[in-house]
Design an enzyme around this catalytic site. Structure first.
Site, PDB file in Angstrom:
ATOM      1  N   ILE A 672       0.827  -1.209   0.000  1.00 32.00           N
ATOM      2  CA  ILE A 672       0.000   0.000   0.000  1.00 32.00           C
ATOM      3  C   ILE A 672       0.866   1.267   0.000  1.00 32.00           C
ATOM      4  O   ILE A 672       0.323   2.358  -0.026  1.00 32.00           O
ATOM      5  CB  ILE A 672      -0.980   0.028   1.192  1.00 32.00           C
ATOM      6  CG1 ILE A 672      -0.267  -0.278   2.514  1.00 32.00           C
ATOM      7  CG2 ILE A 672      -2.117  -0.948   0.990  1.00 32.00           C
ATOM      8  CD1 ILE A 672      -1.151  -0.150   3.728  1.00 32.00           C
ATOM      9  N   GLY A 673       2.145   1.105   0.008  1.00 33.08           N
ATOM     10  CA  GLY A 673       2.975   2.297  -0.063  1.00 33.08           C
ATOM     11  C   GLY A 673       4.441   1.923  -0.081  1.00 33.08           C
ATOM     12  O   GLY A 673       4.823   0.828   0.344  1.00 33.08           O
ATOM     13  N   SER A 674       5.240   2.817  -0.602  1.00 35.72           N
ATOM     14  CA  SER A 674       6.675   2.565  -0.556  1.00 35.72           C
ATOM     15  C   SER A 674       7.406   3.901  -0.561  1.00 35.72           C
ATOM     16  O   SER A 674       6.846   4.926  -0.933  1.00 35.72           O
ATOM     17  CB  SER A 674       7.107   1.698  -1.734  1.00 35.72           C
ATOM     18  OG  SER A 674       6.860   2.362  -2.939  1.00 35.72           O
ATOM     19  N   GLY A 675       8.593   3.894  -0.125  1.00 33.33           N
ATOM     20  CA  GLY A 675       9.353   5.126  -0.065  1.00 33.33           C
ATOM     21  C   GLY A 675      10.801   4.792   0.220  1.00 33.33           C
ATOM     22  O   GLY A 675      11.204   3.616   0.218  1.00 33.33           O
ATOM     23  N   GLY A 678      11.392   2.276   3.031  1.00 35.36           N
ATOM     24  CA  GLY A 678      10.997   0.889   2.870  1.00 35.36           C
ATOM     25  C   GLY A 678       9.628   0.776   2.242  1.00 35.36           C
ATOM     26  O   GLY A 678       9.163   1.689   1.551  1.00 35.36           O
ATOM     27  N   VAL A 680       5.366  -0.588   2.653  1.00 37.06           N
ATOM     28  CA  VAL A 680       4.273  -0.823   3.603  1.00 37.06           C
ATOM     29  C   VAL A 680       3.287  -1.822   2.988  1.00 37.06           C
ATOM     30  O   VAL A 680       2.873  -1.675   1.842  1.00 37.06           O
ATOM     31  CB  VAL A 680       3.539   0.496   3.934  1.00 37.06           C
ATOM     32  CG1 VAL A 680       2.510   0.239   5.012  1.00 37.06           C
ATOM     33  CG2 VAL A 680       4.522   1.562   4.348  1.00 37.06           C
ATOM     34  N   LYS A 694       5.187  -1.952   8.165  1.00 34.64           N
ATOM     35  CA  LYS A 694       6.175  -1.105   7.504  1.00 34.64           C
ATOM     36  C   LYS A 694       7.532  -1.798   7.599  1.00 34.64           C
ATOM     37  O   LYS A 694       8.115  -1.892   8.675  1.00 34.64           O
ATOM     38  CB  LYS A 694       6.210   0.270   8.175  1.00 34.64           C
ATOM     39  CG  LYS A 694       7.097   1.265   7.523  1.00 34.64           C
ATOM     40  CD  LYS A 694       6.804   2.680   8.010  1.00 34.64           C
ATOM     41  CE  LYS A 694       5.528   3.245   7.438  1.00 34.64           C
ATOM     42  NZ  LYS A 694       5.408   4.700   7.588  1.00 34.64           N
ATOM     43  N   ASP A 797       9.514  15.580   8.168  1.00 33.33           N
ATOM     44  CA  ASP A 797       9.117  15.024   6.879  1.00 33.33           C
ATOM     45  C   ASP A 797       7.592  15.044   6.790  1.00 33.33           C
ATOM     46  O   ASP A 797       6.961  14.104   6.359  1.00 33.33           O
ATOM     47  CB  ASP A 797       9.652  13.595   6.727  1.00 33.33           C
ATOM     48  CG  ASP A 797       9.595  13.132   5.266  1.00 33.33           C
ATOM     49  OD1 ASP A 797       9.355  14.004   4.381  1.00 33.33           O
ATOM     50  OD2 ASP A 797       9.734  11.921   5.028  1.00 33.33           O
TER      51      ASP A 797
END
Ligand SMILES: *[C@@H]1O[C@H](CO)[C@@H](O)[C@H](O)[C@H]1NC(C)=O
Ligand SMILES: *[C@@H]1O[C@H](CO)[C@@H](O)[C@H](O)[C@H]1NC(C)=O
Ligand SMILES: *[C@@H]1O[C@H](CO)[C@@H](O)[C@H](O)[C@H]1NC(C)=O
Ligand SMILES: *[C@@H]1O[C@H](CO)[C@@H](O)[C@H](O)[C@H]1NC(C)=O
Ligand SMILES: *[C@@H]1O[C@H](CO)[C@@H](O)[C@H](O)[C@H]1NC(C)=O
Ligand SMILES: *[C@@H]1O[C@H](CO)[C@@H](O)[C@H](O)[C@H]1NC(C)=O
Ligand SMILES: *[C@@H]1O[C@H](CO)[C@@H](O)[C@H](O)[C@H]1NC(C)=O
Ligand SMILES: *[C@@H]1O[C@H](CO)[C@@H](O)[C@H](O)[C@H]1NC(C)=O
Ligand SMILES: *[C@@H]1O[C@H](CO)[C@@H](O)[C@H](O)[C@H]1NC(C)=O
Ligand SMILES: *[C@@H]1O[C@H](CO)[C@@H](O)[C@H](O)[C@H]1NC(C)=O
Ligand SMILES: *[C@@H]1O[C@H](CO)[C@@H](O)[C@H](O)[C@H]1NC(C)=O
Ligand SMILES: *[C@@H]1O[C@H](CO)[C@@H](O)[C@H](O)[C@H]1NC(C)=O
Length: 854
Positions: A672-675, A678, A680, A694, A797
């Protein structure tokens, strides 16, 4: 010869016809009555009828022959009305005095209608009347004295009317024919006239349910054919009539319950009375309940008539023990000795009364155990031993009572288990074992008791174990009460098969888990009580669908969330929810749930919120930078000291394997997410909790200890607007944070719903109020981080993708301290080099606020 004989016979026949006609004419002439006056009288009778719903009198016309009238039977000799039978035809009206013109009447039956007059005095003209049945009407007034003129009267049925006053003594002045008198169910008063002794052939005297006083007249001894004597429900006083019944040795029914009589020797001695019944060998029913009679049951009770079927002595003050000889009454079907002061044990000899259908010994002082021999009375349908002091086990032999409908053993000291053999009693309708000391679990055989349609009560025992799933097979049961036991486990869904349930009481047990959502499917539920358990979760909103529900008790559990609305929830008080500290709602006395502030308040605080958020997110960063610079210059981190105490407490353990299973092996579908930090994944734990995992992208290094320590610190940060870290999973080469899953995604995705497809922005579905709320939430979260958190953290952030929205659209800031974690772990054993990591934090995105956040 033959001719002559025929002629003679013909002549004779003619003569007979003529003479009989003459006789009949003469008779008619003499009395002035004929079939014509009968018809006139009946047409007058019809005029007094105001309603004839069944058209019973439709053919009562002038043009028809009177003997063809419905309900009329004529005698053949005089063609006169002999019987008039109009019972149960729904007639309303009064009895016309013209009926007295039916002088040949033998039998008058107008029973079960709605005649509401007094009994016409003129009825005494019906000198030949033998049967008078006016019962079950609405007759008023008193019994006319003139009835005494009906010398031939055999049967007098006036029961079920509204007659008042005394029985006229003259009624018995010439009653040599009277056999059957039933005056029950009126409001007659006074004493029973001693003249009744003039009626030697009286065999039924029913005075049930009137208001007679005085004593039973001794003259009744003359009525030696007496078969049925019923005085129940009057105010008759005096000693039990032993001197009378001793002569009435043909008695079959003797009912004298509910009067003011006493036993001999000032209400202490029952022996004379029972002794006087010695020769009443035909006696079948002896009913003497509710009279507070004192004394003991004589040991010779067993010699009461061999045909005795009903012995009803409940509601007295009879003491002593139950004579075992009762077991010799082999035809006894109904024995009721309840509500006395009987002591001692239940005699085993009862099994001799093998025809017993009802055995009721409740509300006495009986002790000892339940004799297993009771199981031999195969036809027993109703066994009530409740409210005694019985002890010991419930005998297995109870399972032999396969015709049992009602079984009451409640309020004793019974111990041991619920016998499995009970499952053979497949006709059980009601079962009550409550208030004993039964142990063990409910045997699964209970599922055989499909007939239980009224109630099952095992409350107030020491039963344990989970609720048996077999309960759900009792589809007809209306009441289940298992309260005040030690049952554990959860309340399962299939209990809903018990569709007829009106009462469900599981209170004061140790039940756990949530209530099944489908509770609202009970269509007839009136009482639902699960108080005093350890139930948790939300209160099922479906309960608001059950229209019949009038009593709800969920007190003393661990329910949380909002109390639903609608249905029962609109009428309950806080008494239904006591002792559930995490419940909120609009019920008076319960804390209200945290709601979105109303629009007016937003308008007022709008500018304040904006300025706070602007101030804190920008200036706070600047202050933080200065502060950090100072730390850098001093070379010592304050945060280190603050972060070191209390490590590793209440850290829910979660293994890599659990996380892997929860996320389907870190499947890309669940991403459902990345950055940069790392990726998620969305996951669901085995208990159904939705989580976000996460997984941090880390440099290698033996950093588990410091990572855990940092997690501990972050875990202590608790705020409504900061995402909570549930736990962390740390292996040498795997570090992950477990966070609650936020259903509404990030603020970024709400502000730019189509940004991924490149359709541009501006189509956000967030209202102004929601946006203001989100601003305020973020500001509050940041203020906490900067000023009140146990470790001072600077986010650095803050951007829409790091602001998550929960079910209620509350904004939660996430990813605070992540860089701190990353840096900590990245620099193995970096606690000493905190300055360094703080620098990393600052390097993250100082001063950067993504556009559109506010
Ligand atoms: C009585 O009614 C029957 C038919 O129901 C009829 O045949 C008969 O003739 C009637 N008797 C008299 C005496 O009217
Ligand atoms: C009239 O009724 C009585 C009692 O029901 C009965 O015994 C008698 O036989 C009847 N008489 C006629 C003529 O039907
Ligand atoms: C009522 O009348 C019917 C005939 O019409 C008879 O069969 C029945 O026995 C009567 N009932 C009573 C209580 O007299
Ligand atoms: C019939 O009875 C009424 C009322 O009892 C009475 O007035 C009348 O004289 C009687 N008729 C005959 C013919 O007896
Ligand atoms: C009897 O009739 C009276 C009116 O005369 C009426 O009020 C009453 O309801 C009726 N009772 C029954 C049981 O039909
Ligand atoms: C009693 O009635 C009978 C007929 O039932 C009659 O013969 C007798 O005379 C009557 N006695 C009295 C005292 O009225
Ligand atoms: C019975 O009679 C009394 C008067 O004697 C009257 O008040 C009462 O209403 C009557 N009851 C019925 C049911 O008709
Ligand atoms: C019993 O009946 C006889 C006549 O059969 C009578 O002389 C006597 O008085 C009656 N006894 C009582 C107590 O009424
Ligand atoms: C019962 O009948 C017997 C024989 O007729 C007699 O001896 C005895 O006294 C009677 N019992 C009572 C209680 O009257
Ligand atoms: C008992 O009942 C039976 C059957 O009803 C009957 O034949 C017998 O005569 C009765 N015994 C007595 C003593 O009445
Ligand atoms: C029952 O009756 C029998 C004989 O009739 C007798 O021997 C026995 O003792 C009686 N039992 C009791 C408990 O009275
Ligand atoms: C029951 O609660 C649900 C959810 O809160 C609501 O939608 C529904 O209208 C309520 N039903 C009634 C009868 O109030």
């Amino acid at each position: 010869m033959v001719f002559k004989r025929t002629m003679f016979l013909l002549l004779l026949q003619n003569f007979l016809v003529i003479s009989s006609t003459l006789v009949s004419l003469g008779y008619q002439h003499h009395s002035g009555h004929s079939s014509l006056t009968d018809k006139a009288a009946l047409l007058e009778f019809k005029k007094a009828i105001t309603s004839d719903p069944t058209f019973a009198l439709a053919n009562w016309q002038e043009s028809n022959d009177v003997c063809n009238f419905t309900g009329v039977v004529c005698n053949t000799r005089h063609h006169r009305v002999a019987n008039l039978t109009l019972n149960r035809t729904g007639l309303v009206g009064y009895i016309s005095p013209f009926i007295s013109n039916l002088t040949e009447l033998l039998c008058l039956q107008l029973a079960e209608n709605n005649f509401s007059s007094t009994i016409p005095l003129e009825i005494s003209s019906l000198r030949r009347l033998r049967f008078l049945k006016l019962h079950d009407n609405n007759m008023q007034g008193s019994i006319p004295e003139s009835l005494s003129l009906l010398h031939d009267l055999e049967l007098l049925h006036l029961f079920g009317n509204n007659l008042t006053g005394p029985i006229p003594a003259s009624l018995f002045s010439n009653c040599s024919m009277l056999q059957n008198v039933d005056l029950s169910g009126n409001r007659l008063t006074g004493k029973i006239p001693p003249e009744i002794g003039n009626c030697p052939y009286l065999w039924t005297l029913n005075l049930y349910n009137n208001q007679f006083t005085g004593q039973i007249p001794f003259s009744l001894t003359n009525a030696s054919y007496m078969f049925n004597l019923d005085f129940e429900y009057n105010h008759i006083s005096g000693e039990l009539p032993s001197d009378i019944v001793v002569k009435l040795y043909r008695l079959v029914y003797l009912h004298i319950s509910y009067n003011d009589m006493v036993s001999h020797d000032a209400n202490t001695n029952l022996d004379p009375f029972f002794a006087s019944l010695e020769n009443c060998s035909s006696l079948e029913e002896l009913e003497m309940e509710g009279m507070s009679l004192g004394g003991k049951l004589p040991i010779f009770m067993g010699q009461l008539g061999v045909n005795l079927t009903n012995l009803v002595l409940n509601g007295n003050q009879i003491s002593g023990s139950i004579p075992p000889s009762l077991g010799n009454l082999s035809k006894l079907t109904n024995l009721n000795l309840s509500s006395n002061q009987l002591s001692g044990t239940i005699p085993r000899e009862f099994s001799g009364s093998s025809n017993l259908q009802q055995l009721i010994l409740s509300h006495n002082l009986l002790n000892g155990s339940i004799p297993k021999e009771l199981g031999n009375i195969g036809g027993l349908g109703h066994l009530d031993l409740s409210h005694n002091s019985l002890s010991g086990n419930i005998p297995e032999s109870i399972g032999n009572l396969v015709q049992l409908n009602f079984l009451f053993l409640n309020n004793n000291n019974l111990s041991g288990a619920v016998p499995r053999s009970l499952g053979r009693c497949i006709d059980l309708n009601k079962l009550d074992f409550s208030y004993n000391r039964l142990t063990g679990s409910i045997p699964p055989e209970i599922s055989s008791l499909l007939e239980i349609r009224i109630f099952l009560n095992l409350s107030h025992n020491l039963l344990e174990g989970p609720l048996p799933i077999e309960l759900s097979k009792l589809q007809n049961v209306q009441e289940i009460d298992l309260s005040s036991n030690k049952f554990n486990g959860s309340i399962f869904d299939p209990i809903l098969n018990c569709i007829a349930l009106r009462l469900l009481n599981f209170s004061d047990n140790a039940l756990q888990g949530p209530l099944p959502d489908s509770l609202g499917d009970f269509k007839n539920l009136e009482v639902f009580d699960v108080s005093g358990n350890q139930l948790s979760g939300k209160i099922p909103t479906t309960l608001n669908r059950t229209r019949t529900l009038t009593f709800l008790n969920l007190s003393y559990n661990n329910f949380d969330g909002q109390i639903p609305s609608g249905g029962i929830f609109d009428s309950v008080t806080n008494l239904s929810f006591l002792g559930n500290p995490h419940l909120c709602g609009s019920v008076p006395g319960i804390p209200t749930c945290h709601k979105k502030r109303n629009w007016l308040r937003f308008v007022i605080i709008f500018s304040v919120v904006i300025s706070i958020s602007a101030f804190l997110s920008t200036i706070g960063c600047v202050i933080g930078c200065r502060y950090i610079k100072r730390i850098l210059s001093s070379g010592r981190s304050e945060t280190v000291r603050k972060s070191t105490p209390d490590l590793m407490h209440n850290f829910p353990r979660m293994t890599y394997r659990e996380l892997s299973e929860a996320t389907g092996g870190f499947d890309d579908q669940r991403l459902i997410g990345s950055g940069s930090y790392g990726r998620v994944f969305k996951g669901v734990l085995s208990d159904g909790t939705a989580i976000a995992v996460k997984v941090l992208q880390l440099q290698t290094g033996n950093s588990t200890k410091s990572f855990n320590r940092e997690c501990q610190v972050l875990k202590r940060i608790r705020h409504r607007n900061l995402i909570r870290i549930i736990t962390a999973c740390s292996l040498p080469d795997f570090k992950a944070l477990v966070l609650p899953y936020m259903a509404n995604g990030s603020l970024d995705s709400r502000l730019y719903p189509h940004s991924e497809t490149g359709l541009g922005s501006g189509s956000s579905d967030l209202s102004l109020i929601q946006r203001v709320n989100i601003c305020s939430d973020i500001a509050e979260g940041m203020a906490y981080l900067h000023h009140h958190s146990p470790v001072r953290v600077i986010h650095c952030d803050l951007k829409p993708s790091n602001v998550l929205l929960n079910d209620e659209m509350t904004a939660l800031v996430s990813d605070f301290g992540i860089s701190r974690l990353v840096s900590t772990v990245g620099n193995a054993g970096a606690v000493e080099h905190m300055g360094n990591s703080t620098a990393n934090m600052l390097c993250g995105s100082i001063g950067y606020i993504a556009p559109g956040t506010t």
